[in-house]
Design an enzyme around this catalytic site. Structure first.
Site, PDB file in Angstrom:
ATOM      1  N   GLY A 145       0.800  -1.215   0.000  1.00  0.00           N
ATOM      2  CA  GLY A 145       0.000   0.000   0.000  1.00  0.00           C
ATOM      3  C   GLY A 145       0.835   1.269   0.000  1.00  0.00           C
ATOM      4  O   GLY A 145       2.070   1.254   0.056  1.00  0.00           O
ATOM      5  N   HIS A 146       0.136   2.407  -0.038  1.00  0.00           N
ATOM      6  CA  HIS A 146       0.802   3.704  -0.096  1.00  0.00           C
ATOM      7  C   HIS A 146       1.630   3.963   1.163  1.00  0.00           C
ATOM      8  O   HIS A 146       1.265   3.558   2.267  1.00  0.00           O
ATOM      9  CB  HIS A 146      -0.224   4.829  -0.292  1.00  0.00           C
ATOM     10  CG  HIS A 146      -1.267   4.892   0.767  1.00  0.00           C
ATOM     11  ND1 HIS A 146      -2.418   4.139   0.725  1.00  0.00           N
ATOM     12  CD2 HIS A 146      -1.339   5.608   1.911  1.00  0.00           C
ATOM     13  CE1 HIS A 146      -3.147   4.408   1.791  1.00  0.00           C
ATOM     14  NE2 HIS A 146      -2.521   5.283   2.527  1.00  0.00           N
ATOM     15  N   ASN A 147       2.764   4.603   0.952  1.00  0.00           N
ATOM     16  CA  ASN A 147       3.709   4.989   2.014  1.00  0.00           C
ATOM     17  C   ASN A 147       4.448   3.817   2.645  1.00  0.00           C
ATOM     18  O   ASN A 147       5.191   4.017   3.622  1.00  0.00           O
ATOM     19  CB  ASN A 147       3.014   5.774   3.143  1.00  0.00           C
ATOM     20  CG  ASN A 147       2.251   6.974   2.638  1.00  0.00           C
ATOM     21  OD1 ASN A 147       2.684   7.639   1.706  1.00  0.00           O
ATOM     22  ND2 ASN A 147       1.098   7.247   3.241  1.00  0.00           N
TER      23      ASN A 147
END
Length: 250
Positions: A145-147
């Site tokens: 996922g993001h980050n």
């Protein structure tokens, strides 16, 4: 860079720069401003988003998606998830009427000697880049996922899912179908066994099993007890009958 090789139907947007000996197979798309190192190999159908930065000797297999927008949505007011975390309940007041989307402004940085298997996904960061460390190997059908920040020399096996803003240390093994919650830190040199669910931070060097994941020795001790439960239940039932009979006869 020198000595490039490209298959048919490749789309490279403006501002991209590649190093030497890039090998780009058919139907690959590369977003605006991407930076690719030397000896890149992209198999058919690979997708690289804008401003992705990839180190030397990267191998990306069929259908990978690097730098897609993250799964970032919020409710206008605190919703059922926030209420469930705080109280363990869900009321009518927390029902949402819709979601607001948060666009991702970051991208993805992948260091040298990384390989990513077919149809795996690495979302771009919300503000700062998502990161894959040097020498890490990622299997097919993995979702990051993001980050997410993945350390160096990690092994991430098939169908692993890592939720947003999680940090994975160096030399971590995530076995097949392991699932990691958001905003969790997994310490270096840990092993997360297959189908294990990680919902809280993991210290360095820990072997985790089960769902929710616990230290392997604790899991095995609990599992031994779990396997004995049918026999213990039968003994308890027999004892209850004996007590009941003795009370009746007495």
């Amino acid at each position: 860079g020198p000595e490039p090789a490209s298959g048919p139907f490749v789309h490279i947007q403006q501002g991209c720069v590649s190093g030497a000996r890039a090998r780009i197979a058919s139907h690959v798309s590369i977003g605006e401003g991407a930076r690719l190192g030397d000896d890149i190999l992209l198999f058919p159908g690979a997708r690289l988003g804008p401003f992705v930065a990839i180190g030397d000797r990267f191998i990306g297999h069929h259908g990978i998606s690097i730098g897609a927008d993250g799964f970032s949505f919020v409710t206008p007011q605190p919703g059922s998830v926030e209420e469930a975390r705080a109280t363990g309940k869900i009321s009518e007041a927390s029902r949402t009427n819709g979601f607001r989307r948060i666009a991702s402004l970051g991208s993805v940085t992948i260091e040298a000697d990384v390989e990513i298997g077919a149809n795996s996904v690495v979302d771009r960061g919300t503000i700062a880049d998502s990161l894959i460390g040097q020498g890490t190997k990622i299997d097919a059908l993995v979702m990051l996922g993001h980050n997410v920040q993945i350390g160096a020399l990690c092994l991430i096996c098939g169908q692993v899912g890592v939720a947003g803003s999680t940090v994975v240390g160096d030399r971590v093994v995530l076995a097949a179908r392991a699932a990691v919650a958001d905003h969790v830190t997994i310490g270096a040199d840990s092993i997360i066994t297959g189908k294990t669910g990680i919902a809280s931070n993991v210290p360095p060097g820990r072997i985790m099993m089960g769902s929710p994941g616990v230290a392997m020795d604790q899991f095995l001790a609990s599992y031994r007890i779990f396997r004995r439960l049918p026999r213990l239940a039968a003994k308890l039932d027999s004892l209850q009958k004996r007590v009941s009979n003795s009370e009746t006869n007495g």
